[in-house]
Scaffold this motif. Structure first.
Motif, short mmCIF file in Angstrom:
data_model
loop_
_atom_site.label_atom_id
_atom_site.label_comp_id
_atom_site.label_asym_id
_atom_site.label_seq_id
_atom_site.Cartn_x
_atom_site.Cartn_y
_atom_site.Cartn_z
N HIS A 273 76.15 -20.24 4.20
CA HIS A 273 75.08 -21.09 3.66
C HIS A 273 74.37 -20.44 2.47
O HIS A 273 73.85 -21.12 1.60
CB HIS A 273 74.08 -21.47 4.75
N LYS A 276 75.79 -21.58 -0.92
CA LYS A 276 75.75 -22.99 -1.30
C LYS A 276 75.30 -23.20 -2.74
O LYS A 276 75.86 -24.02 -3.48
CB LYS A 276 74.84 -23.76 -0.34
N CYS A 293 80.77 -26.10 2.97
CA CYS A 293 79.62 -25.22 3.24
C CYS A 293 79.31 -25.29 4.73
O CYS A 293 79.27 -26.38 5.31
CB CYS A 293 78.40 -25.65 2.43
N GLU A 296 76.90 -27.85 6.26
CA GLU A 296 77.07 -29.28 6.03
C GLU A 296 78.23 -29.91 6.78
O GLU A 296 78.48 -31.09 6.65
CB GLU A 296 77.24 -29.52 4.53
#
Length: 408
Positions: A273, A276, A293, A296
């Motif tokens: 993360h 990202k 990611c 997500e």
């Protein structure tokens, strides 16, 4: 075009930084007021035996805390389980249809944080309350269960998950969940925990993995770990880093892409993360490589669907090993990584449950060998992996629930 984008991103970051700095005194007083109000209102909540569950600062519902909560919702329990998550988090959809979901930072979250008698977390106690360090004294008597987000072995997390560090942060758990008696001994010997502070239950998310996943999906999962020294770097500095250069070297490798084409495989890249904000720097028009990611997506779907994993130090490798599938460790910067985090808990020469490679060429050789052998791991690495799993019965969540409920 790239330079213009970099300048714009850097400018926006500076603006946001000064905006946060200017609003900090207001935000502090705002949460304190909310907290005091919630303390008063919590006295009127009739629900008792509240267990508050969270992970990754309330940003996800796809790791060990989520899977425990999911099991609790399907089981008759003495306690009342509540899950806290940011209402804008992508994986909030995983909680659809489940009861007792609280929005992270809401007044209701604050109320149930005060009402709770037990906290369950996978990373830190900020998973259940962002300002834990400011209020810990009032809640130090409450039961704390640390689930982990992966088996500690390939990466030490020096100065964070050892007993002294957790004690210093006021996050020392009543029980530290592990997956095997072997891992239990590692934590006692190298992290300083006492035997009665450790519970051998297995990780909750392992319950949702197939024990023998023989179906071939023609998919390779590449899951690199984050580097602390790159935290808060801007795009310009990031693309000059060894980390970025080594990863793009892999993605753009002619040999890698030829292997994927020859064996009709695709490669899924699941980034941390922290990466990202830099993901656009990686994306190209690849025909057989796709980027995701971790915040997500349902990471477990990628783990189940892969035939083998390439990682560097990620504990997620054990989710793949649990399914008796192979893992290749690509550690191009091990000296710096282990100098920052501390060396692995196991010997990198003899105990890693997969081949350890340092160069792209050696990685390609190991990958070719596995693809040639239909992704069957060698008996040596299967034996090394088996030491980390005391259970493969899909009852890990049940054992953790028994731990929380006070049952034997």
């Amino acid at each position: 075009m790239t330079m213009l984008r970099l300048e714009k991103n850097n400018r926006l970051r500076k603006i946001n930084y000064y905006k946060r700095k200017a609003l900090k005194p207001f935000n502090l007083s705002k949460w304190v007021i909310k907290y005091k109000v919630s303390q008063f209102l919590s006295k009127f909540i009739k629900t008792e035996n509240v267990v508050l569950v969270g992970e990754r600062l309330g940003q996800t519902a796809n790791d060990t805390s989520y899977f425990l909560f999911k099991k609790a919702c399907q089981t008759k329990t003495k306690n009342n389980f509540y899950y806290v998550i940011n209402k804008k988090a992508t994986t909030t959809s995983n909680l659809a249809g489940l009861p007792n979901v609280l929005h992270y930072g809401s007044l209701k979250h604050f109320i149930y944080f005060n009402k709770a008698s037990t906290y369950v977390y996978s990373d830190s106690l900020r998973d259940v309350f962002h300002h834990w360090s400011d209020v810990h004294k009032e809640h130090s008597h409450k039961k704390k269960i640390f689930l982990q987000h992966g088996i500690f072995a390939t990466s030490r997390a020096k100065g964070y998950y050892d007993r002294n560090s957790m004690l210093r942060r006021h996050e020392l758990p009543d029980k530290f969940v592990v997956s095997s008696t072997y891992e239990e001994k590692l934590l006692q010997r190298q992290f300083g925990f006492m035997k009665n502070e450790i519970a051998v239950t297995g990780l909750t998310r392992f319950d949702y993995l197939p024990k023998n996943n023989d179906k071939k999906h023609r998919s390779i999962l590449f899951m690199p770990t984050w580097r602390e020294w790159l935290t808060n770097t801007n795009d310009d500095a990031f693309i000059k880093s060894e980390f970025y250069k080594k990863l793009t070297e892999l993605f753009l490798s002619k040999d890698i892409n030829e292997l994927l084409a020859k064996y009709n495989y695709k490669m899924n890249i699941c980034i941390h993360h922290q990466l990202k904000k830099h993901i656009d720097n990686f994306k190209r028009n690849f025909s057989n490589i796709e980027f995701f990611c971790i915040q997500e997506i349902n990471v477990q779907e990628l783990i189940i669907a892969c035939d083998l994993m390439i990682t560097d130090y990620s504990s997620a490798s054990f989710d793949v090993l649990y399914q008796k599938k192979p893992v290749i460790y690509y550690q191009f910067d091990s000296a710096r990584f282990f100098a920052t985090r501390g060396g692995p808990l196991i010997c990198p020469l003899t105990e890693f449950p997969g081949p350890v490679t340092k160069t792209l060429d050696s990685l390609i050789d190991e990958l070719k060998n596995l693809l040639d052998n239909n992704c069957q791991p060698s008996s040596r690495y299967v034996k090394a992996a088996n030491k980390f799993f005391s259970y493969r019965d899909n009852n890990n969540s049940r054992r953790v629930l028994q731990l929380i409920e006070g049952e034997k």
